[in-house]
Design a protein around this motif. Structure first.
Motif, PDB file in Angstrom:
ATOM      1  N   VAL A 116      -7.766   2.651   5.105  1.00 45.16           N
ATOM      2  CA  VAL A 116      -7.170   1.310   5.047  1.00 45.16           C
ATOM      3  C   VAL A 116      -7.980   0.369   5.935  1.00 45.16           C
ATOM      4  O   VAL A 116      -8.146   0.613   7.135  1.00 45.16           O
ATOM      5  CB  VAL A 116      -5.696   1.346   5.504  1.00 45.16           C
ATOM      6  CG1 VAL A 116      -5.131  -0.075   5.589  1.00 45.16           C
ATOM      7  CG2 VAL A 116      -4.873   2.201   4.559  1.00 45.16           C
ATOM      8  N   GLU A 169      -5.403  -1.006  -4.570  1.00 41.18           N
ATOM      9  CA  GLU A 169      -4.293  -1.640  -3.857  1.00 41.18           C
ATOM     10  C   GLU A 169      -4.790  -2.465  -2.681  1.00 41.18           C
ATOM     11  O   GLU A 169      -4.146  -3.445  -2.302  1.00 41.18           O
ATOM     12  CB  GLU A 169      -3.317  -0.568  -3.356  1.00 41.18           C
ATOM     13  CG  GLU A 169      -2.513   0.116  -4.457  1.00 41.18           C
ATOM     14  CD  GLU A 169      -1.520   1.121  -3.894  1.00 41.18           C
ATOM     15  OE1 GLU A 169      -1.588   1.406  -2.668  1.00 41.18           O
ATOM     16  OE2 GLU A 169      -0.687   1.632  -4.655  1.00 41.18           O
ATOM     17  N   GLN A 170      -5.907  -2.094  -2.118  1.00 42.71           N
ATOM     18  CA  GLN A 170      -6.404  -2.785  -0.924  1.00 42.71           C
ATOM     19  C   GLN A 170      -7.229  -4.022  -1.236  1.00 42.71           C
ATOM     20  O   GLN A 170      -7.195  -5.003  -0.488  1.00 42.71           O
ATOM     21  CB  GLN A 170      -7.269  -1.824  -0.093  1.00 42.71           C
ATOM     22  CG  GLN A 170      -6.533  -0.650   0.491  1.00 42.71           C
ATOM     23  CD  GLN A 170      -7.386   0.088   1.505  1.00 42.71           C
ATOM     24  OE1 GLN A 170      -7.852  -0.489   2.491  1.00 42.71           O
ATOM     25  NE2 GLN A 170      -7.593   1.367   1.266  1.00 42.71           N
ATOM     26  N   LEU A 209       0.822  -1.203   0.000  1.00 40.36           N
ATOM     27  CA  LEU A 209       0.000   0.000   0.000  1.00 40.36           C
ATOM     28  C   LEU A 209       0.863   1.264   0.000  1.00 40.36           C
ATOM     29  O   LEU A 209       1.889   1.329   0.675  1.00 40.36           O
ATOM     30  CB  LEU A 209      -0.913   0.010   1.224  1.00 40.36           C
ATOM     31  CG  LEU A 209      -1.854  -1.182   1.403  1.00 40.36           C
ATOM     32  CD1 LEU A 209      -2.717  -0.984   2.640  1.00 40.36           C
ATOM     33  CD2 LEU A 209      -2.728  -1.390   0.177  1.00 40.36           C
ATOM     34  N   HIS A 210       0.403   2.245  -0.751  1.00 41.11           N
ATOM     35  CA  HIS A 210       0.985   3.582  -0.718  1.00 41.11           C
ATOM     36  C   HIS A 210      -0.021   4.466   0.011  1.00 41.11           C
ATOM     37  O   HIS A 210      -1.065   4.819  -0.535  1.00 41.11           O
ATOM     38  CB  HIS A 210       1.248   4.093  -2.141  1.00 41.11           C
ATOM     39  CG  HIS A 210       2.194   3.234  -2.924  1.00 41.11           C
ATOM     40  ND1 HIS A 210       1.781   2.087  -3.591  1.00 41.11           N
ATOM     41  CD2 HIS A 210       3.530   3.325  -3.128  1.00 41.11           C
ATOM     42  CE1 HIS A 210       2.819   1.534  -4.189  1.00 41.11           C
ATOM     43  NE2 HIS A 210       3.894   2.257  -3.917  1.00 41.11           N
ATOM     44  N   THR A 211       0.273   4.765   1.256  1.00 37.47           N
ATOM     45  CA  THR A 211      -0.707   5.416   2.121  1.00 37.47           C
ATOM     46  C   THR A 211      -0.370   6.885   2.369  1.00 37.47           C
ATOM     47  O   THR A 211       0.756   7.330   2.172  1.00 37.47           O
ATOM     48  CB  THR A 211      -0.784   4.693   3.478  1.00 37.47           C
ATOM     49  OG1 THR A 211       0.490   4.802   4.141  1.00 37.47           O
ATOM     50  CG2 THR A 211      -1.129   3.218   3.297  1.00 37.47           C
ATOM     51  N   GLU A 215      -9.587   6.574  -3.384  1.00 38.33           N
ATOM     52  CA  GLU A 215      -8.923   6.299  -2.113  1.00 38.33           C
ATOM     53  C   GLU A 215      -9.979   6.040  -1.046  1.00 38.33           C
ATOM     54  O   GLU A 215     -11.103   6.546  -1.125  1.00 38.33           O
ATOM     55  CB  GLU A 215      -8.059   7.481  -1.671  1.00 38.33           C
ATOM     56  CG  GLU A 215      -6.828   7.730  -2.515  1.00 38.33           C
ATOM     57  CD  GLU A 215      -6.038   8.912  -1.984  1.00 38.33           C
ATOM     58  OE1 GLU A 215      -4.829   8.742  -1.708  1.00 38.33           O
ATOM     59  OE2 GLU A 215      -6.624  10.003  -1.840  1.00 38.33           O
ATOM     60  N   ALA A 240      -5.555   4.721   1.484  1.00 36.49           N
ATOM     61  CA  ALA A 240      -4.779   4.187   0.360  1.00 36.49           C
ATOM     62  C   ALA A 240      -5.733   3.933  -0.791  1.00 36.49           C
ATOM     63  O   ALA A 240      -6.967   3.960  -0.635  1.00 36.49           O
ATOM     64  CB  ALA A 240      -4.070   2.897   0.759  1.00 36.49           C
TER      65      ALA A 240
END
Length: 350
Positions: A330, A151-152, A135-137, A327, A147
């Motif tokens: 998370v 991706e999640q 993940l890029h958070t 987005e 994120a």
């Protein structure tokens, strides 16, 4: 006298070294020991249950099988006994009627007992999920990690019943949408009691899943649902609510004044590039209906309340461009005890 004169006395012969009394006794002792060792067999336990398959013994090679009432022994042509309980050599295998395993020179670990249906179900719902993409958070409001949705999604379970939420060591986030007056009061005071137009006699349905809240409020565009708030519940309080929850339709309120926690398993909604939503396979997510829960109303069970209206509006605009831009907070599978999993009927896919 005549015999004595005619027949001379024979000389006494000294026994040979191999036949000395000490050697004779030693041989006799060894023979007795061999007999004793051959007779010495470990007794079969009378408390174990007799195997229903003792009439059939499988073996390989040229060894012969000898059966008795309690023990089936497969031996090779030679077996060397030792003092004490006999040990099976590399060519010896012993199988008792009360066990399905063999004793050989290479020990085979016993297979674990089969898990019960309840244990299997609990383990299925509480354990591993697919491998997630790294993940890029980023942080919003100083406390919430967000994120990209794409991706999640790979790290979430695709089937079964799960509590999927944004949580920390101290708190779990649940969502609700209100009109702007209630949301502003709740965010400023950290409670709902006293907010204009809010009543604890009405059931408030809170949802740990962000996308479910987006589906319910149409991304914050429905009447009286323009303000989406993130309610950070203390983990102890959240666990208590889960433990007290009752599935909708399985109980009747006998006392109008008592605390009520309803539980409902709903489809897990996924975003779409259009205004219509679709489902994440057959996974189910939870929502809780709270009525007269004093700790929730007074703020005792709440760490903080955050108005996410600006973030929701931003993501609504991203969805209009491309789902790849979406987005969200998370979210991970929330760990629950076996007792709570039983209360939540997490072993059932109904």
């Amino acid at each position: 006298m005549l015999n004595e004169l005619i027949m001379p006395k024979s000389k006494e012969k000294t026994p040979a070294a191999c036949c000395t009394p000490s050697t004779t006794n030693k041989l006799r002792g060894n023979g007795a020991q061999k007999l004793k060792d051959n007779k010495r067999q470990p007794p079969t336990s009378t408390t174990q249950q007799r195997s229903p398959h003792t009439d059939t013994t499988k073996f390989t090679g040229t060894s012969a099988a000898t059966k008795s009432n309690n023990t089936t022994t497969t031996t090779s042509s030679t077996t060397t006994p030792t003092h004490g309980a006999p040990k099976a050599s590399s060519s010896t295998a012993t199988t008792t009627s009360s066990s399905s395993s063999s004793t050989t020179t290479t020990a085979t670990p016993a297979a674990p007992p089969p898990a019960t249906t309840k244990e299997t179900a609990a383990a299925t719902t509480m354990t591993t999920t697919p491998t997630a993409t790294p993940l890029h958070t980023r942080m919003i409001d100083g406390n919430m990690e967000v994120a990209l949705y794409n991706e999640q999604r790979g790290g979430w379970p695709r089937t079964g019943k799960h509590v999927v939420a944004h949580y920390t060591d101290d708190a779990v986030v649940v969502y609700q949408a209100y009109n702007r007056d209630i949301a502003a009061y709740a965010a400023a005071n950290g409670r709902f009691l006293g907010a204009p137009g809010w009543s604890d006699s009405r059931t408030t349905w809170v949802k740990p899943n962000f996308l479910w809240m987006m589906h319910r409020s149409a991304w914050g565009t429905k009447h009286n649902q323009q303000a989406v708030v993130a309610i950070w519940l203390r983990r102890q309080a959240f666990n208590r609510l889960l433990g007290h929850a009752r599935i909708v339709g399985e109980f009747h309120e006998s006392n109008a004044e008592r605390e009520v926690v309803r539980l409902q398993w709903d489809p897990d909604y996924a975003p779409s590039s259009s205004s219509k939503h679709h489902l994440h396979s057959v996974r189910r997510d939870i929502q809780l209906g709270l009525k007269k829960v004093s700790g929730f109303a007074s703020g005792e069970d709440i760490v903080r309340i955050v108005d996410l209206s600006d973030f929701v509006a931003e993501q609504r605009a991203n969805m209009q461009k491309s789902e790849a831009l979406l987005e969200m907070p998370v979210e991970r599978v929330y760990p629950v005890s076996r007792e709570i999993a039983s209360v939540l009927a997490m072993g059932s896919d109904d």
